[in-house]
Design a protein around this motif. Structure first.
Motif, PDB file in Angstrom:
ATOM      1  N   ARG A 133       0.857  -1.186   0.000  1.00 23.54           N
ATOM      2  CA  ARG A 133       0.000   0.000   0.000  1.00 23.54           C
ATOM      3  C   ARG A 133       0.893   1.236   0.000  1.00 23.54           C
ATOM      4  NH1 ARG A 133      -3.144  -3.011   4.576  1.00 23.54           N
ATOM      5  NH2 ARG A 133      -1.576  -2.076   5.896  1.00 23.54           N
ATOM      6  N   LEU A 134       0.393   2.313  -0.569  1.00 28.12           N
ATOM      7  CA  LEU A 134       1.184   3.540  -0.602  1.00 28.12           C
ATOM      8  C   LEU A 134       1.470   4.086   0.792  1.00 28.12           C
ATOM      9  CD1 LEU A 134      -0.192   5.417  -3.731  1.00 28.12           C
ATOM     10  CD2 LEU A 134       1.961   4.145  -3.472  1.00 28.12           C
ATOM     11  N   ASN A 135       0.630   3.782   1.769  1.00 25.86           N
ATOM     12  CA  ASN A 135       0.926   4.280   3.111  1.00 25.86           C
ATOM     13  C   ASN A 135       2.049   3.487   3.790  1.00 25.86           C
ATOM     14  OD1 ASN A 135      -0.506   1.988   3.787  1.00 25.86           O
ATOM     15  ND2 ASN A 135      -2.032   3.046   5.033  1.00 25.86           N
ATOM     16  N   ASP A 136       2.656   2.522   3.067  1.00 27.30           N
ATOM     17  CA  ASP A 136       3.868   1.835   3.524  1.00 27.30           C
ATOM     18  C   ASP A 136       5.128   2.641   3.206  1.00 27.30           C
ATOM     19  OD1 ASP A 136       2.455  -0.489   4.330  1.00 27.30           O
ATOM     20  OD2 ASP A 136       2.612  -1.361   2.313  1.00 27.30           O
ATOM     21  N   ALA A 137       4.966   3.816   2.604  1.00 24.86           N
ATOM     22  CA  ALA A 137       6.098   4.543   2.018  1.00 24.86           C
ATOM     23  C   ALA A 137       7.254   4.784   2.996  1.00 24.86           C
ATOM     24  CB  ALA A 137       5.629   5.869   1.423  1.00 24.86           C
ATOM     25  N   ALA A 138       6.988   5.210   4.216  1.00 30.26           N
ATOM     26  CA  ALA A 138       8.074   5.514   5.159  1.00 30.26           C
ATOM     27  C   ALA A 138       8.860   4.253   5.503  1.00 30.26           C
ATOM     28  CB  ALA A 138       7.525   6.163   6.418  1.00 30.26           C
ATOM     29  N   GLU A 139       8.159   3.156   5.782  1.00 33.17           N
ATOM     30  CA  GLU A 139       8.841   1.906   6.141  1.00 33.17           C
ATOM     31  C   GLU A 139       9.555   1.295   4.933  1.00 33.17           C
ATOM     32  OE1 GLU A 139       5.614   0.669   9.526  1.00 33.17           O
ATOM     33  OE2 GLU A 139       5.054   0.838   7.424  1.00 33.17           O
ATOM     34  N   TRP A 140       8.946   1.444   3.747  1.00 35.78           N
ATOM     35  CA  TRP A 140       9.580   0.945   2.518  1.00 35.78           C
ATOM     36  C   TRP A 140      10.868   1.717   2.249  1.00 35.78           C
ATOM     37  CZ3 TRP A 140       9.505  -3.383   0.168  1.00 35.78           C
ATOM     38  CH2 TRP A 140       9.902  -3.516  -1.154  1.00 35.78           C
TER      39      TRP A 140
END
Length: 186
Positions: free
Chosen positions: A35-42
């Motif tokens: 999901r795009l809200n994974d951006a910080a962890e990704w």
């Protein structure tokens, strides 16, 4: 030319029906579409030099990481050879890694897939990569009905080679830089 893909119509044989990205719950993990809200962890995973040491990824800045994540959010269906499925590995609500499958051969009698895994080094040593990879291999053998699953690993990556062996993979082939291990449906 990079970035050009043949239309599905021209890509050959298909599975009888597509296999869509599942949600797989293990004892401690959830494997689910990115999901795009994974951006910080990704980004934390992709900007750590330890993550890319043995895989074919460059360190990425925030914009490059977001673009890569956006691409992974679209990798949700296996239907034809070379289709790619990517799942986030989540622990306690946080993205800690990724598992993937490449559909290599479609025909039922010799259907094959290649599995891959990557884990944020901050979470290594807890068995999460083994748990996630085992779940993806089960999915490939049971739901995709692959007869063989391979893992292509940089031969210097002793931990990933050991992980594959723990899962029952055996030597299939090798090059000067990589070893290919395989497991077959019994």
């Amino acid at each position: 030319m990079p970035g050009l893909h043949r239309p599905r119509l021209l890509r050959g044989a298909r599975l009888p029906s597509p296999v869509d990205a599942p949600r797989i719950d293990t004892d401690r993990l959830t494997l689910r579409p990115h999901r795009l809200n994974d951006a910080a962890e990704w980004f934390a995973l992709q900007s750590d030099p330890r993550t890319v040491k043995y895989i074919d990824w460059e360190l990425r800045n925030r914009d490059e990481s977001l673009k890569h994540l956006r691409d992974r959010t679209r990798k949700t269906r296996l239907w034809q050879a070379d289709d790619f499925l990517a799942l986030a590995v989540e622990h306690d609500g946080a993205l800690i890694g990724d598992v993937s499958l490449h559909l290599r051969t479609v025909e039922a009698e010799q259907r094959s897939a290649e599995v891959g895994w990557v884990l944020n080094p901050e979470h290594s040593g807890n068995g999460y990569a083994t748990e996630a990879a085992a779940a993806m291999v089960r999915f490939a053998l049971d739901d995709l009905a692959a007869t063989t699953v391979t893992a292509v690993i940089d031969r210097r990556n002793e931990r990933s080679v050991a992980l594959a062996r723990r899962l029952g993979f055996t030597h299939y082939s090798s090059t000067p830089t990589h070893v290919t291990l395989a497991i077959s449906r019994s």
